[in-house]
Design a protein around this motif. Sequence first.
Motif, PDB file in Angstrom:
ATOM      1  N   TRP A 148       0.827  -1.201   0.000  1.00  0.00           N
ATOM      2  CA  TRP A 148       0.000   0.000   0.000  1.00  0.00           C
ATOM      3  C   TRP A 148       0.867   1.258   0.000  1.00  0.00           C
ATOM      4  O   TRP A 148       0.473   2.278  -0.587  1.00  0.00           O
ATOM      5  CB  TRP A 148      -0.972   0.004   1.180  1.00  0.00           C
ATOM      6  CG  TRP A 148      -0.341   0.271   2.528  1.00  0.00           C
ATOM      7  CD1 TRP A 148       0.104  -0.657   3.425  1.00  0.00           C
ATOM      8  CD2 TRP A 148      -0.092   1.554   3.119  1.00  0.00           C
ATOM      9  NE1 TRP A 148       0.610  -0.040   4.539  1.00  0.00           N
ATOM     10  CE2 TRP A 148       0.500   1.318   4.379  1.00  0.00           C
ATOM     11  CE3 TRP A 148      -0.316   2.871   2.717  1.00  0.00           C
ATOM     12  CZ2 TRP A 148       0.881   2.344   5.243  1.00  0.00           C
ATOM     13  CZ3 TRP A 148       0.056   3.904   3.573  1.00  0.00           C
ATOM     14  CH2 TRP A 148       0.648   3.651   4.813  1.00  0.00           C
ATOM     15  N   GLU A 149       2.029   1.190   0.626  1.00  0.00           N
ATOM     16  CA  GLU A 149       2.945   2.323   0.628  1.00  0.00           C
ATOM     17  C   GLU A 149       3.492   2.587  -0.767  1.00  0.00           C
ATOM     18  O   GLU A 149       3.647   3.744  -1.191  1.00  0.00           O
ATOM     19  CB  GLU A 149       4.086   2.069   1.602  1.00  0.00           C
ATOM     20  CG  GLU A 149       3.655   1.965   3.056  1.00  0.00           C
ATOM     21  CD  GLU A 149       4.793   1.565   3.979  1.00  0.00           C
ATOM     22  OE1 GLU A 149       4.908   2.160   5.066  1.00  0.00           O
ATOM     23  OE2 GLU A 149       5.571   0.662   3.603  1.00  0.00           O
ATOM     24  N   LEU A 188       1.983   1.910  -3.527  1.00  0.00           N
ATOM     25  CA  LEU A 188       0.893   2.365  -4.380  1.00  0.00           C
ATOM     26  C   LEU A 188       0.451   3.799  -4.064  1.00  0.00           C
ATOM     27  O   LEU A 188      -0.141   4.468  -4.905  1.00  0.00           O
ATOM     28  CB  LEU A 188      -0.317   1.436  -4.231  1.00  0.00           C
ATOM     29  CG  LEU A 188      -0.180   0.026  -4.817  1.00  0.00           C
ATOM     30  CD1 LEU A 188      -1.380  -0.826  -4.416  1.00  0.00           C
ATOM     31  CD2 LEU A 188      -0.038   0.079  -6.327  1.00  0.00           C
ATOM     32  N   MET A 189       0.739   4.264  -2.861  1.00  0.00           N
ATOM     33  CA  MET A 189       0.205   5.550  -2.424  1.00  0.00           C
ATOM     34  C   MET A 189       0.605   6.731  -3.306  1.00  0.00           C
ATOM     35  O   MET A 189      -0.236   7.596  -3.596  1.00  0.00           O
ATOM     36  CB  MET A 189       0.607   5.805  -0.969  1.00  0.00           C
ATOM     37  CG  MET A 189      -0.171   6.940  -0.305  1.00  0.00           C
ATOM     38  SD  MET A 189      -1.977   6.697  -0.328  1.00  0.00           S
ATOM     39  CE  MET A 189      -2.149   5.380   0.876  1.00  0.00           C
ATOM     40  N   LEU A 228      -1.851   6.305  -6.208  1.00  0.00           N
ATOM     41  CA  LEU A 228      -3.288   6.206  -5.923  1.00  0.00           C
ATOM     42  C   LEU A 228      -3.764   7.100  -4.792  1.00  0.00           C
ATOM     43  O   LEU A 228      -4.989   7.210  -4.572  1.00  0.00           O
ATOM     44  CB  LEU A 228      -3.651   4.750  -5.583  1.00  0.00           C
ATOM     45  CG  LEU A 228      -3.202   3.668  -6.567  1.00  0.00           C
ATOM     46  CD1 LEU A 228      -3.630   2.295  -6.066  1.00  0.00           C
ATOM     47  CD2 LEU A 228      -3.763   3.935  -7.954  1.00  0.00           C
ATOM     48  N   GLY A 229      -2.857   7.713  -4.059  1.00  0.00           N
ATOM     49  CA  GLY A 229      -3.216   8.456  -2.861  1.00  0.00           C
ATOM     50  C   GLY A 229      -3.836   9.808  -3.095  1.00  0.00           C
ATOM     51  O   GLY A 229      -3.407  10.809  -2.513  1.00  0.00           O
ATOM     52  N   THR A 246      -8.998   7.334  -5.260  1.00  0.00           N
ATOM     53  CA  THR A 246      -9.483   6.384  -4.250  1.00  0.00           C
ATOM     54  C   THR A 246     -10.982   6.148  -4.385  1.00  0.00           C
ATOM     55  O   THR A 246     -11.453   5.003  -4.309  1.00  0.00           O
ATOM     56  CB  THR A 246      -9.169   6.898  -2.842  1.00  0.00           C
ATOM     57  OG1 THR A 246      -7.750   7.013  -2.687  1.00  0.00           O
ATOM     58  CG2 THR A 246      -9.721   5.968  -1.769  1.00  0.00           C
ATOM     59  N   LEU A 296      -2.482   3.766   6.279  1.00  0.00           N
ATOM     60  CA  LEU A 296      -3.458   3.497   5.221  1.00  0.00           C
ATOM     61  C   LEU A 296      -4.873   3.791   5.691  1.00  0.00           C
ATOM     62  O   LEU A 296      -5.643   4.467   4.997  1.00  0.00           O
ATOM     63  CB  LEU A 296      -3.352   2.033   4.772  1.00  0.00           C
ATOM     64  CG  LEU A 296      -4.417   1.549   3.786  1.00  0.00           C
ATOM     65  CD1 LEU A 296      -4.364   2.350   2.490  1.00  0.00           C
ATOM     66  CD2 LEU A 296      -4.250   0.053   3.503  1.00  0.00           C
ATOM     67  N   VAL A 313      -5.746  -4.134  -7.532  1.00  0.00           N
ATOM     68  CA  VAL A 313      -5.154  -2.948  -6.908  1.00  0.00           C
ATOM     69  C   VAL A 313      -6.031  -2.452  -5.759  1.00  0.00           C
ATOM     70  O   VAL A 313      -5.538  -2.103  -4.683  1.00  0.00           O
ATOM     71  CB  VAL A 313      -4.955  -1.838  -7.960  1.00  0.00           C
ATOM     72  CG1 VAL A 313      -4.509  -0.538  -7.298  1.00  0.00           C
ATOM     73  CG2 VAL A 313      -3.927  -2.279  -8.999  1.00  0.00           C
ATOM     74  N   GLY A 314      -7.343  -2.447  -5.986  1.00  0.00           N
ATOM     75  CA  GLY A 314      -8.265  -1.962  -4.960  1.00  0.00           C
ATOM     76  C   GLY A 314      -8.271  -2.810  -3.710  1.00  0.00           C
ATOM     77  O   GLY A 314      -8.469  -2.283  -2.603  1.00  0.00           O
ATOM     78  N   HIS A 356      -5.326  -1.250  -1.875  1.00  0.00           N
ATOM     79  CA  HIS A 356      -5.468   0.178  -1.589  1.00  0.00           C
ATOM     80  C   HIS A 356      -6.593   0.456  -0.592  1.00  0.00           C
ATOM     81  O   HIS A 356      -6.508   1.416   0.192  1.00  0.00           O
ATOM     82  CB  HIS A 356      -5.723   0.936  -2.893  1.00  0.00           C
ATOM     83  CG  HIS A 356      -5.830   2.417  -2.721  1.00  0.00           C
ATOM     84  ND1 HIS A 356      -4.787   3.194  -2.242  1.00  0.00           N
ATOM     85  CD2 HIS A 356      -6.867   3.283  -2.956  1.00  0.00           C
ATOM     86  CE1 HIS A 356      -5.166   4.459  -2.194  1.00  0.00           C
ATOM     87  NE2 HIS A 356      -6.419   4.535  -2.619  1.00  0.00           N
TER      88      HIS A 356
END
Length: 348
Positions: free
Chosen positions: A144-145, A147-148, A151-152, A157, A230, A305-306, A309
Amino acid sequence: MKRLATIILERIRQHRHFIIYVLAYMIALIAVCAWLGTYHMISFDMYEVLPLTAVLFFAAVLLGRYLNMALVTRPRPLLSHMRADFKVLFEERFLTGLPILLLLPVFMSAFTAFKSLIPVMNPYTWDPALYRLEELLHGGYQPWELLMPLLGYPAVTLTINFIYAAWLFTMFMVVYWQAFSLSNPVLRMQFFLSFVLCWSLLGSGMATIFSSAGPCFYERLLGLDAYQGLMQYLQSVDEQHPVWALSAQDMLWKLYELHKLALGSGISALPSMHVSSALLFALVGVRTHWVPGVALSIFFVFILVGSVHLGWHYAVDGYVAIILTLILWRLAGIWAGRLPLGEGRILD
């Protein structure tokens, strides 16, 4: 009436392997509940709305065909053509899909009961190991880090959240599509055999062995804030616009604490059945036509991915689901290719 009975018996014969597998899964649930003394967890009717929505889906298709006849092709006499068309659709398509549409809701109800029983059979113990494995596979970082940075952003989101929430609707549409499909009987049966194999062997069997809750429940389960960053980000987005994943997670946790069985209840991380089923959708789409193939492949990527995330799953849950789903897809193809289904071929 005799003709109708003959057709129904033939459809049952064609689906006998699917029917036997579902019945065996139901018996397994009853046996497990008898072993655990949890008879109140036996349920086979939580998804009874599925046959009704399937009938509505079929009626919508029928209405579309009738409108096309009345407004575009205009055959004469119109009513005779409509009656003949209905007879063909009912006997060939609807009755072909009937065994699937009657048994799949029963199967999914049994799956939900099995999923709710996972912590009873094997308490959640694998989350710390999966956390460490995540860092080992991703260079010391949590996925998740990584991807952030991409996607962050709230808009991204919320888009992912919307698509992820569409998973149930997508599953229904693919199930209806394949249930009524006649174009490739082997591919159709390969899909449904893969479906029950994945949900039972991966979603029930493997999920029980590697009993885990997932990142969104990590702090509630272990009292550790490993995924605090997250979850705080998702909560900050939720303050602006609803992130449905968070409310769903809260609901599942409450059902878990109450030991209550309900529609969609049960917590399990490894393997991800959202990813597994989305991959099945993509596989059947790719082997049908490039349009559903591309659309469902993109949907699969969003689900993969979701799942990370939105805090539902460890990335490992998706990796394992992909590998094992591909294996079961291939085995189901061999199985389906040996059944008397009509024209078709074994598909990889």
